[in-house]
Design an enzyme around this catalytic site. Structure first.
Site, mmCIF file in Angstrom:
data_model
loop_
_atom_site.group_PDB
_atom_site.id
_atom_site.type_symbol
_atom_site.label_atom_id
_atom_site.label_comp_id
_atom_site.label_asym_id
_atom_site.label_seq_id
_atom_site.Cartn_x
_atom_site.Cartn_y
_atom_site.Cartn_z
ATOM 1 C CB ALA A 73 -1.957 -13.587 32.590
ATOM 2 C CD GLN A 75 -3.423 -19.669 38.512
ATOM 3 O OE1 GLN A 75 -2.278 -19.528 39.070
ATOM 4 N NE2 GLN A 75 -4.807 -19.901 38.926
ATOM 5 C CB SER A 76 -0.158 -12.774 37.421
ATOM 6 O OG SER A 76 0.784 -11.913 37.725
ATOM 7 C CG ASN A 77 4.331 -17.154 38.556
ATOM 8 O OD1 ASN A 77 3.804 -17.718 39.031
ATOM 9 N ND2 ASN A 77 4.775 -17.439 37.378
ATOM 10 C CB ALA A 79 -0.780 -10.759 40.387
#
Length: 339
Positions: A73, A75-77, A79
């Protein structure tokens, strides 16, 4: 389990702290609350994905990858931690970011984890919400491979049998810390989403016959789907470890009552949990995962799900960088005054 049999890049700051939360325990008046600080894994503000990436990125290196690709997503942690790990190893990183919320807020789309993705040198592209992101990623990777590039793909959340090894190791680590202190743990609670954290934990706990119930507080999928995803991945993880059958279906338990309107959309209880942890314990949660996990944990305590005197460990999966993408979810107007 002899995890040294598997390739691994030792980058995370381990072991992460195991701390007693005295003020939160007193505030809620229920079980004795402990926290496993996997927000302190070190890499680019930390988080649970770093444990998984130690195994995944070692595999990528062995395969001779020059580009690592993943998806998540906006705001992917995961990523952000993948981008950081790739930078540390001198690899290129490309990320597909799925628009799951439809937000047009500038901070959500450009600050927080997205800012850090780009600071670590990753390239990103947006995809519409609702698609099969792993399939879209593999299609793009195949195009790049056809051009002669060596691409290693990582599923969302780093959640496959290789990534789950990171949380098998966490289960060993946590039990070792408890044993060294003579600390009997009665329950473990954490946020569960892409399934890898819970699958690795339950596999490790069962392999050691720890006899500690594990509860995942869901942040996305309905209960039946979440438990199915975790169980299927736990079976693959146990097979990889050489202990097939160690996890039974009844060992996998998820409570999905605290998802709210959907993934990535903050809930009032989640925002309250963020404030409670910050004001009582100086610990930062994120609105997507850890806050919803904590909100469920707090509500279950208030409902008497855990007995007074129980020792319960909340595993903090990290993600505080996402707070800066969700500034509009908080109203601090009443704080602009003297105490």
């Amino acid at each position: 389990m002899h995890l040294a049999r598997f390739p691994r890049r030792f980058i995370a700051h381990l072991p992460t702290p195991l701390e007693r939360l005295d003020r939160l325990t007193a505030e809620l008046g229920g079980p004795e609350i402990w926290i496993k600080r996997d927000d302190c894994t070190g890499l680019s503000t930390g988080g649970n994905k770093t444990r998984k990436l130690e195994f995944l990125m070692a595999e990528a290196e062995l395969e001779g990858a020059e580009i690592v690709m993943t998806q998540g997503a906006t705001q992917s942690n995961h990523a952000r931690q993948t981008a950081a790990f790739a930078a540390k190893m001198g690899m290129k990183c490309h990320i597909l970011l799925e628009d799951r919320t439809g937000s047009d807020n500038s901070n959500y789309n450009n600050n927080g984890n997205v800012l850090l993705d780009h600071l670590h040198g990753a390239t990103t592209e947006k995809r519409a919400g609702g698609g099969d992101m792993n399939a879209e990623m593999e299609a793009l990777a195949d195009e790049m491979r056809a051009d002669g590039k060596k691409v290693y793909t990582i599923p969302g959340g780093g959640s496959n049998a290789t990534g789950a090894l990171g949380y098998v190791n966490c289960a060993f680590e946590l039990l070792g810390q408890a044993n060294e202190r003579g600390l009997k743990i009665d329950h473990i609670v954490h946020a569960t989403g892409s399934a890898g954290t819970q699958a690795g934990l339950v596999t490790g706990l069962k392999a050691m016959n720890a006899q500690i119930p594990l509860l995942g507080i869901g942040v996305r999928a309905p209960k039946a789907k979440q438990e199915e995803n975790v169980y299927n991945l736990a079976l693959k993880t146990a097979e990889k470890l050489g202990c097939p059958g160690v996890v039974q279906r009844e060992d996998v338990v998820a409570n999905t009552d605290y998802v709210g309107e959907g993934y990535g959309i903050p809930t009032e209880d989640g925002l309250a949990a963020i404030r409670m942890f910050a004001e009582l314990e100086s610990i930062l949660l994120d609105p997507v995962y850890s806050a919803k996990g904590a909100a469920g944990f707090i509500d279950l305590i208030r409902k008497g799900h855990f007995k007074k005197g129980d020792r319960v460990v909340f595993l903090h999966t990290g993600g505080s960088a996402a707070l800066f993408g969700y500034d509009n979810a908080f109203d601090f107007q009443d704080r602009w005054k003297r105490a």
